[in-house]
Design an enzyme around this catalytic site. Structure first.
Site, PDB file in Angstrom:
ATOM      1  N   HIS A  81       3.586  18.276  30.400  1.00  0.00           N
ATOM      2  CA  HIS A  81       4.952  18.038  30.896  1.00  0.00           C
ATOM      3  C   HIS A  81       5.166  18.659  32.272  1.00  0.00           C
ATOM      4  O   HIS A  81       4.603  19.704  32.594  1.00  0.00           O
ATOM      5  CB  HIS A  81       6.021  18.477  29.889  1.00  0.00           C
ATOM      6  CG  HIS A  81       6.089  19.941  29.580  1.00  0.00           C
ATOM      7  ND1 HIS A  81       6.835  20.825  30.314  1.00  0.00           N
ATOM      8  CD2 HIS A  81       5.520  20.680  28.594  1.00  0.00           C
ATOM      9  CE1 HIS A  81       6.728  22.036  29.794  1.00  0.00           C
ATOM     10  NE2 HIS A  81       5.926  21.978  28.753  1.00  0.00           N
ATOM     11  N   ASP A  83       8.223  19.462  33.657  1.00  0.00           N
ATOM     12  CA  ASP A  83       9.383  20.337  33.856  1.00  0.00           C
ATOM     13  C   ASP A  83       9.112  21.767  33.394  1.00  0.00           C
ATOM     14  O   ASP A  83       8.187  22.031  32.629  1.00  0.00           O
ATOM     15  CB  ASP A  83      10.611  19.782  33.120  1.00  0.00           C
ATOM     16  CG  ASP A  83      10.409  19.735  31.608  1.00  0.00           C
ATOM     17  OD1 ASP A  83       9.327  19.305  31.166  1.00  0.00           O
ATOM     18  OD2 ASP A  83      11.330  20.143  30.875  1.00  0.00           O
ATOM     19  N   ASP A 113       3.575  27.129  31.779  1.00  0.00           N
ATOM     20  CA  ASP A 113       4.117  26.172  30.817  1.00  0.00           C
ATOM     21  C   ASP A 113       4.912  25.138  31.606  1.00  0.00           C
ATOM     22  O   ASP A 113       6.050  25.378  31.937  1.00  0.00           O
ATOM     23  CB  ASP A 113       4.994  26.934  29.814  1.00  0.00           C
ATOM     24  CG  ASP A 113       5.662  26.012  28.811  1.00  0.00           C
ATOM     25  OD1 ASP A 113       5.334  24.818  28.786  1.00  0.00           O
ATOM     26  OD2 ASP A 113       6.528  26.510  28.059  1.00  0.00           O
ATOM     27  N   GLU A 146      10.672  18.008  28.840  1.00  0.00           N
ATOM     28  CA  GLU A 146      10.153  18.488  27.544  1.00  0.00           C
ATOM     29  C   GLU A 146      10.974  19.677  27.054  1.00  0.00           C
ATOM     30  O   GLU A 146      11.295  19.780  25.873  1.00  0.00           O
ATOM     31  CB  GLU A 146       8.682  18.907  27.704  1.00  0.00           C
ATOM     32  CG  GLU A 146       7.980  19.172  26.377  1.00  0.00           C
ATOM     33  CD  GLU A 146       7.994  20.633  25.929  1.00  0.00           C
ATOM     34  OE1 GLU A 146       7.512  20.901  24.829  1.00  0.00           O
ATOM     35  OE2 GLU A 146       8.496  21.500  26.677  1.00  0.00           O
ATOM     36  N   GLU A 147      11.334  20.531  27.987  1.00  0.00           N
ATOM     37  CA  GLU A 147      11.975  21.798  27.618  1.00  0.00           C
ATOM     38  C   GLU A 147      13.418  21.633  27.148  1.00  0.00           C
ATOM     39  O   GLU A 147      14.009  22.570  26.638  1.00  0.00           O
ATOM     40  CB  GLU A 147      11.948  22.765  28.818  1.00  0.00           C
ATOM     41  CG  GLU A 147      10.554  23.095  29.333  1.00  0.00           C
ATOM     42  CD  GLU A 147       9.776  24.031  28.400  1.00  0.00           C
ATOM     43  OE1 GLU A 147      10.297  24.348  27.316  1.00  0.00           O
ATOM     44  OE2 GLU A 147       8.656  24.430  28.772  1.00  0.00           O
ATOM     45  N   ASP A 170      -0.656  22.005  26.238  1.00  0.00           N
ATOM     46  CA  ASP A 170       0.587  22.769  26.375  1.00  0.00           C
ATOM     47  C   ASP A 170       0.675  23.912  25.370  1.00  0.00           C
ATOM     48  O   ASP A 170       1.763  24.330  25.007  1.00  0.00           O
ATOM     49  CB  ASP A 170       1.772  21.807  26.204  1.00  0.00           C
ATOM     50  CG  ASP A 170       3.102  22.453  26.527  1.00  0.00           C
ATOM     51  OD1 ASP A 170       3.112  23.447  27.283  1.00  0.00           O
ATOM     52  OD2 ASP A 170       4.128  21.975  26.025  1.00  0.00           O
ATOM     53  N   HIS A 351       8.252  31.052  29.086  1.00  0.00           N
ATOM     54  CA  HIS A 351       9.724  31.162  29.137  1.00  0.00           C
ATOM     55  C   HIS A 351      10.174  32.596  29.445  1.00  0.00           C
ATOM     56  O   HIS A 351      11.334  32.912  29.289  1.00  0.00           O
ATOM     57  CB  HIS A 351      10.378  30.702  27.824  1.00  0.00           C
ATOM     58  CG  HIS A 351      10.081  29.263  27.502  1.00  0.00           C
ATOM     59  ND1 HIS A 351      10.855  28.522  26.632  1.00  0.00           N
ATOM     60  CD2 HIS A 351       9.124  28.424  27.931  1.00  0.00           C
ATOM     61  CE1 HIS A 351      10.359  27.302  26.529  1.00  0.00           C
ATOM     62  NE2 HIS A 351       9.307  27.218  27.319  1.00  0.00           N
TER      63      HIS A 351
HETATM   64 ZN   LIG Z   1       5.504  23.521  27.373  1.00  0.00          ZN
END
Ligand SMILES: [Zn+2]
Length: 375
Positions: A81, A83, A113, A146-147, A170, A351
């Site tokens: 992904h 984003d 990520d 995705e997030e 991922d 994150h």
């Molecule tokens: Zn991810």
């Protein structure tokens, strides 16, 4: 075969292109230009952009024709992904002194990520091309959003993809690790509508929505329901002066289950319990159920697992199939009829401001993808 410096430099370049969810344009353009210049067919998935109009890009799809002895095998999809979460703008990456990690300056996430997954795919393509390796037709799928709910993977235009098997790059950890199962996820939100009345003068003519909600909650099975299923109420809002019988109480809750039947059963239980309480007090129930994830659990004979396990065996990697209760793009791909698992990319502490790329793992994980598509 892997060019360590090139792989890391691509990663560093990618994390410096801002792409917080809904703002993936920069990375999308980077990938479109990069692969177009190499002469590949590159598509931007318009359907995904129509279904996720708030994003300034669509999913990007790159087609790599098969080569050599494996050219006529079935198409494989590699996926990552585009984003990131916030704070993800203006990322300043650096390599730690010991040369083991890439980190941010501590004011933002790093964006491994999932830029680690994207950088892996770029390196895999470069290795295949430079070494003239034989491989099946490949499709690279780079998704948006995705997030914020796996929006791009759910919205993907499957007409644009020939592949039915995908590796989503991922995950956490080293080679051999795969996420092979994920949950059904229901968002249940709504309101109980009672009847307002003066609490001192005419309480009997009112219907207290908060009393109805309390009745429902006290009769509801919550938290861990069984081995596979959980339920949690995150929000109950009722805010009136104390002299008013409160007319409206709103609520929001979630149900997760790794098992379709158990999840549906619990969803029915929740709605029935709310409805019973509303009926008992002559109140009204309005609610919405939004299913944002779809459970999958690939058995060992599933082609995507088989392929991965066989590769692990050939290279003495310790295969570990994990089940996860959170969401990944696999959920969206499974929903669209594509069998997928998540493989480790190379990041850790996703994150968080302490997010980092573990360089050795990143390179080893890249190598396993090369094995996966060339053997
Ligand atoms: Zn991810």
């Amino acid at each position: 075969m892997i060019n360590k410096e090139r792989a890391i430099n691509k990663f560093l370049e990618l994390v410096q292109i801002d792409s917080v969810s809904y703002h993936e344009r920069g990375v999308a353009d980077y990938l479109i230009n990069y692969f177009s210049e190499l002469g590949y067919e590159v598509l931007e998935d318009k359907l995904s952009n129509e279904k996720v109009p708030l994003s300034n890009a669509g999913n990007v799809i790159v087609k790599i024709p098969g080569k050599g002895a494996l050219a006529n095998q079935e198409t494989l999809i590699l996926e990552a992904h585009m984003d990131t979460v916030e704070p993800g703008n203006g990322i300043k990456p650096s390599i730690t002194e010991d040369g083991k990690y890439v980190v941010s300056d501590g004011t933002t996430i790093l964006g491994a990520d999932d830029k680690a997954g994207i950088a892996q795919i770029l390196e895999v393509e470069a290795v295949l091309r430079e070494n003239d390796l034989s491989h099946p037709p490949l499709e690279f799928l780079f998704t948006i959003c995705e997030e914020v709910g796996i929006l791009g993977a759910f919205a993907v235009d499957t007409e644009l993809l020939a592949g039915k098997v995908a590796f989503v790059l991922d995950g956490k950890g080293g080679p051999g690790t795969a996420i092979i199962g994920g949950p059904d996820y229901y968002d249940v939100s709504g309101k109980i509508i009672g009847k307002a009345a003066h609490a001192g003068i005419a309480p009997d003519s009112g219907i207290s929505s908060i009393q109805v909600m309390a009745e429902a909650i006290s009769n509801m099975n919550l938290l861990k329901i069984d081995e596979n299923t959980t339920t949690n109420i995150g929000k109950v809002i009722c805010d009136y002066p104390t002299n008013v019988v409160p007319e409206i109480t709103t609520f929001a809750m979630e149900i997760r289950s790794l098992d379709h039947e158990s999840g549906k059963k619990q969803l029915n239980h929740v709605i029935e319990t709310l409805q019973k309480a509303a009926d008992k007090f002559d109140a009204k129930l309005e609610y919405d159920v939004d299913q944002s994830l779809y459970a999958y659990h690939h058995e060992d004979d599933n082609p995507v697992i088989k392929r991965f396990k066989e590769m692990c065996k050939r290279h003495n990697l310790n295969y570990q199939g994990l089940v996860m209760r959170g969401g990944t793009d696999v959920s969206g791909l499974t929903f669209n009829g594509i069998d997928a698992i998540v493989l480790a990319a190379g990041g850790a502490n996703g994150h968080e401001l302490q997010e980092r790329l573990i360089i050795d793992e990143f390179l080893e994980n890249t190598q396993q993808v090369i094995w996966l598509v060339t053997e």
